[in-house]
Design a protein around this motif. Structure first.
Motif, PDB file in Angstrom:
ATOM      1  N   SER A 189      36.863  46.985  34.573  1.00 41.42           N
ATOM      2  CA  SER A 189      37.092  45.828  35.495  1.00 41.42           C
ATOM      3  C   SER A 189      36.725  44.657  34.689  1.00 41.42           C
ATOM      4  O   SER A 189      35.663  44.862  34.093  1.00 41.42           O
ATOM      5  CB  SER A 189      36.186  45.863  36.889  1.00 41.42           C
ATOM      6  OG  SER A 189      36.988  47.135  37.531  1.00 41.42           O
ATOM      7  N   PHE A 190      37.306  43.608  34.719  1.00 42.19           N
ATOM      8  CA  PHE A 190      37.122  42.165  33.852  1.00 42.19           C
ATOM      9  C   PHE A 190      37.287  41.317  34.881  1.00 42.19           C
ATOM     10  O   PHE A 190      38.087  41.000  35.801  1.00 42.19           O
ATOM     11  CB  PHE A 190      37.957  42.222  32.719  1.00 42.19           C
ATOM     12  CG  PHE A 190      37.902  43.256  31.899  1.00 42.19           C
ATOM     13  CD1 PHE A 190      36.797  43.070  30.712  1.00 42.19           C
ATOM     14  CD2 PHE A 190      38.408  44.586  31.855  1.00 42.19           C
ATOM     15  CE1 PHE A 190      36.659  44.236  29.876  1.00 42.19           C
ATOM     16  CE2 PHE A 190      38.476  45.615  30.918  1.00 42.19           C
ATOM     17  CZ  PHE A 190      37.435  45.356  30.117  1.00 42.19           C
ATOM     18  N   VAL A 191      36.455  40.049  34.727  1.00 46.31           N
ATOM     19  CA  VAL A 191      36.638  38.878  35.442  1.00 46.31           C
ATOM     20  C   VAL A 191      36.559  37.740  34.146  1.00 46.31           C
ATOM     21  O   VAL A 191      36.001  37.961  33.366  1.00 46.31           O
ATOM     22  CB  VAL A 191      35.301  38.573  36.500  1.00 46.31           C
ATOM     23  CG1 VAL A 191      35.724  39.760  37.567  1.00 46.31           C
ATOM     24  CG2 VAL A 191      34.046  38.706  35.884  1.00 46.31           C
ATOM     25  N   VAL A 192      37.165  36.568  34.662  1.00 46.10           N
ATOM     26  CA  VAL A 192      37.186  35.613  34.024  1.00 46.10           C
ATOM     27  C   VAL A 192      35.746  34.727  34.019  1.00 46.10           C
ATOM     28  O   VAL A 192      35.271  34.625  35.086  1.00 46.10           O
ATOM     29  CB  VAL A 192      38.296  34.307  34.495  1.00 46.10           C
ATOM     30  CG1 VAL A 192      38.181  33.023  33.796  1.00 46.10           C
ATOM     31  CG2 VAL A 192      39.535  35.095  34.358  1.00 46.10           C
ATOM     32  N   ALA A 193      35.289  34.411  32.859  1.00 42.79           N
ATOM     33  CA  ALA A 193      33.950  33.591  32.723  1.00 42.79           C
ATOM     34  C   ALA A 193      33.945  32.826  31.755  1.00 42.79           C
ATOM     35  O   ALA A 193      34.742  32.616  30.708  1.00 42.79           O
ATOM     36  CB  ALA A 193      33.140  34.828  32.483  1.00 42.79           C
ATOM     37  N   HIS A 194      33.054  31.678  32.033  1.00 42.78           N
ATOM     38  CA  HIS A 194      32.913  30.683  31.079  1.00 42.78           C
ATOM     39  C   HIS A 194      31.530  30.880  30.343  1.00 42.78           C
ATOM     40  O   HIS A 194      30.585  31.417  30.828  1.00 42.78           O
ATOM     41  CB  HIS A 194      32.856  29.156  31.874  1.00 42.78           C
ATOM     42  CG  HIS A 194      32.662  28.039  30.920  1.00 42.78           C
ATOM     43  ND1 HIS A 194      31.411  27.825  30.067  1.00 42.78           N
ATOM     44  CD2 HIS A 194      33.572  27.239  30.541  1.00 42.78           C
ATOM     45  CE1 HIS A 194      31.643  26.702  29.470  1.00 42.78           C
ATOM     46  NE2 HIS A 194      32.915  26.377  29.550  1.00 42.78           N
ATOM     47  N   PHE A 218      37.266  36.951  29.187  1.00 45.89           N
ATOM     48  CA  PHE A 218      37.092  37.939  30.047  1.00 45.89           C
ATOM     49  C   PHE A 218      35.896  38.648  29.738  1.00 45.89           C
ATOM     50  O   PHE A 218      35.514  38.978  28.708  1.00 45.89           O
ATOM     51  CB  PHE A 218      38.361  39.110  30.169  1.00 45.89           C
ATOM     52  CG  PHE A 218      39.605  38.311  30.390  1.00 45.89           C
ATOM     53  CD1 PHE A 218      39.857  38.060  31.660  1.00 45.89           C
ATOM     54  CD2 PHE A 218      40.547  38.042  29.136  1.00 45.89           C
ATOM     55  CE1 PHE A 218      41.256  37.440  31.957  1.00 45.89           C
ATOM     56  CE2 PHE A 218      41.680  37.320  29.631  1.00 45.89           C
ATOM     57  CZ  PHE A 218      42.019  37.067  30.864  1.00 45.89           C
ATOM     58  N   VAL A 219      34.967  38.977  30.941  1.00 41.62           N
ATOM     59  CA  VAL A 219      33.883  39.859  30.534  1.00 41.62           C
ATOM     60  C   VAL A 219      33.881  41.065  31.680  1.00 41.62           C
ATOM     61  O   VAL A 219      34.535  41.204  32.718  1.00 41.62           O
ATOM     62  CB  VAL A 219      32.523  39.177  30.829  1.00 41.62           C
ATOM     63  CG1 VAL A 219      32.352  38.008  30.117  1.00 41.62           C
ATOM     64  CG2 VAL A 219      32.754  38.648  32.374  1.00 41.62           C
ATOM     65  N   ALA A 261      29.230  42.572  30.274  1.00 43.31           N
ATOM     66  CA  ALA A 261      29.358  42.728  28.886  1.00 43.31           C
ATOM     67  C   ALA A 261      30.297  42.071  28.225  1.00 43.31           C
ATOM     68  O   ALA A 261      31.482  42.143  28.718  1.00 43.31           O
ATOM     69  CB  ALA A 261      29.282  44.322  28.767  1.00 43.31           C
ATOM     70  N   THR A 262      29.996  41.607  27.065  1.00 43.59           N
ATOM     71  CA  THR A 262      31.242  41.072  25.983  1.00 43.59           C
ATOM     72  C   THR A 262      30.700  41.142  24.560  1.00 43.59           C
ATOM     73  O   THR A 262      29.561  41.487  24.520  1.00 43.59           O
ATOM     74  CB  THR A 262      31.622  39.597  26.631  1.00 43.59           C
ATOM     75  OG1 THR A 262      32.402  39.299  25.504  1.00 43.59           O
ATOM     76  CG2 THR A 262      30.356  38.801  26.205  1.00 43.59           C
ATOM     77  N   ARG A 263      31.856  41.331  23.803  1.00 44.42           N
ATOM     78  CA  ARG A 263      31.576  41.433  22.370  1.00 44.42           C
ATOM     79  C   ARG A 263      31.748  40.022  21.754  1.00 44.42           C
ATOM     80  O   ARG A 263      31.694  39.736  20.536  1.00 44.42           O
ATOM     81  CB  ARG A 263      32.435  42.363  21.535  1.00 44.42           C
ATOM     82  CG  ARG A 263      31.969  43.722  21.882  1.00 44.42           C
ATOM     83  CD  ARG A 263      32.758  44.839  20.877  1.00 44.42           C
ATOM     84  NE  ARG A 263      32.644  46.140  21.364  1.00 44.42           N
ATOM     85  CZ  ARG A 263      31.714  46.862  21.061  1.00 44.42           C
ATOM     86  NH1 ARG A 263      30.843  46.595  20.348  1.00 44.42           N
ATOM     87  NH2 ARG A 263      31.638  48.117  21.657  1.00 44.42           N
ATOM     88  N   GLY A 264      32.152  38.829  22.503  1.00 45.27           N
ATOM     89  CA  GLY A 264      32.467  37.785  22.031  1.00 45.27           C
ATOM     90  C   GLY A 264      31.436  36.737  22.120  1.00 45.27           C
ATOM     91  O   GLY A 264      31.465  35.757  21.961  1.00 45.27           O
ATOM     92  N   ALA A 265      30.022  37.092  22.248  1.00 46.69           N
ATOM     93  CA  ALA A 265      28.933  36.472  22.370  1.00 46.69           C
ATOM     94  C   ALA A 265      28.616  35.459  20.947  1.00 46.69           C
ATOM     95  O   ALA A 265      28.812  36.198  19.922  1.00 46.69           O
ATOM     96  CB  ALA A 265      27.759  37.088  22.857  1.00 46.69           C
ATOM     97  N   GLY A 318      23.643  38.474  36.681  1.00 44.25           N
ATOM     98  CA  GLY A 318      23.786  37.188  37.458  1.00 44.25           C
ATOM     99  C   GLY A 318      24.515  37.628  38.800  1.00 44.25           C
ATOM    100  O   GLY A 318      25.268  38.411  38.803  1.00 44.25           O
ATOM    101  N   SER A 319      24.330  36.845  39.960  1.00 44.13           N
ATOM    102  CA  SER A 319      24.929  37.233  41.107  1.00 44.13           C
ATOM    103  C   SER A 319      26.610  36.808  40.944  1.00 44.13           C
ATOM    104  O   SER A 319      27.368  37.395  41.630  1.00 44.13           O
ATOM    105  CB  SER A 319      24.629  36.217  42.216  1.00 44.13           C
ATOM    106  OG  SER A 319      24.551  34.962  41.907  1.00 44.13           O
ATOM    107  N   ASN A 320      26.856  35.982  40.005  1.00 43.99           N
ATOM    108  CA  ASN A 320      28.253  35.878  39.807  1.00 43.99           C
ATOM    109  C   ASN A 320      28.316  35.112  38.101  1.00 43.99           C
ATOM    110  O   ASN A 320      27.250  35.175  37.554  1.00 43.99           O
ATOM    111  CB  ASN A 320      28.949  34.918  40.682  1.00 43.99           C
ATOM    112  CG  ASN A 320      28.208  33.491  40.719  1.00 43.99           C
ATOM    113  OD1 ASN A 320      27.817  32.976  39.806  1.00 43.99           O
ATOM    114  ND2 ASN A 320      27.764  33.163  41.872  1.00 43.99           N
ATOM    115  N   THR A 321      29.499  35.131  37.448  1.00 43.90           N
ATOM    116  CA  THR A 321      29.753  34.477  36.171  1.00 43.90           C
ATOM    117  C   THR A 321      29.130  33.217  35.936  1.00 43.90           C
ATOM    118  O   THR A 321      28.663  32.883  35.009  1.00 43.90           O
ATOM    119  CB  THR A 321      31.123  34.480  35.854  1.00 43.90           C
ATOM    120  OG1 THR A 321      32.006  33.939  36.559  1.00 43.90           O
ATOM    121  CG2 THR A 321      31.723  36.133  35.773  1.00 43.90           C
TER     122      THR A 321
END
Length: 240
Positions: free
Chosen positions: A94-99, A113-114, A126-130, A183-186
């Motif tokens: 599952s992925f969600v949009v994040a800033h 997407f994370v 989690a992401t590899r784009g950090a 976090g509780s959300n992105t």
């Protein structure tokens, strides 16, 4: 049949077997490119179909992550960027949009997407784009297709394994470490680090004292967090 003929025949058979293996591997790779799943758009509408989470190339917007989607297995695909979506599920992940949090950047993107690693009140992403502040840069997207499709808005984050890890511009790059956030959300994401790992993961997994005990005994760390997640899910599922 002479020895030379036998050796030549074996050689031909070995070549044929190698070609067959490479063809099967190529077909499998192509099949894994598209995963069954669904997305939730910005209006909250759910659409089911097939998702390619790592299409490569340039997306609709230079500063946004994107996926490729098709309604049916043989229908024409189209792009969906982060501004089109709230979340998506591909295979088992599952992925969600994040800033990107704070002054950090994710492969020069503002939105991406994370993956939702753990979907508890305090979530793990989690992401590899950090970029700056992350534990890894990198662009590559790893895909491990699953047979189940998640449920709910974010789908299920169970299943273990790294699964799909989105971040960066897709289509290659170095396979660097995943960066993890909590976090509780992105909007409230902060980096999960070696220094805060025990306290944060103990809070995230507080409903399973057996798991917390293993965390505090230093049996798990950020280097093997996916094994910890698999263990946590196994213990959690045993109560159901």
């Amino acid at each position: 049949m002479t020895t030379k003929t036998i050796l030549f025949t074996k050689h031909i058979l070995n070549i044929a077997a190698l070609v067959l293996f490479m063809t099967m591997a190529g077909n499998t790779a192509m099949a894994q490119k598209w995963l069954p799943g669904h997305f939730i758009d910005v209006k909250g509408v759910r659409t089911t179909g097939y998702i390619h989470p790592n299409p490569g190339g340039r997306g609709p917007f230079s500063d946004e992550g994107f996926i490729e989607f098709k309604d049916e297995e043989h229908s024409t695909p189209y792009y969906l960027s982060t501004s089109d979506l709230q979340s998506f599920v591909a295979g088992r992940d599952s992925f969600v949009v994040a800033h990107a949090p704070g002054n950090e950047t994710w492969a020069k993107r503002e939105f991406d997407f994370v993956r939702v690693v753990i979907d508890e009140p305090v979530k793990i992403y989690a992401t590899r784009g950090a970029g700056s502040g992350g534990s890894g840069g990198g662009k590559k997207v790893q895909v491990s297709p699953g047979i189940g499709i998640g449920t709910g808005t974010y789908g299920t984050s169970y299943g273990g394994g790294v699964g799909i890890s989105i971040g960066g511009n897709g289509g290659g790059g170095n396979n660097n470490k995943l960066s993890y956030y909590y976090g509780s959300n992105t909007a409230t994401m902060k980096h999960l680090t070696r220094e805060n790992f025990i306290d944060i993961m103990s809070e995230v997994m507080a409903d399973e004292p057996e798991v917390v005990e293993q965390i505090r005994a230093n049996h798990y760390g950020i280097g093997n967090i996916e094994k910890l997640v698999a263990y946590f899910n196994k213990v959690k599922d045993s109560h159901q």
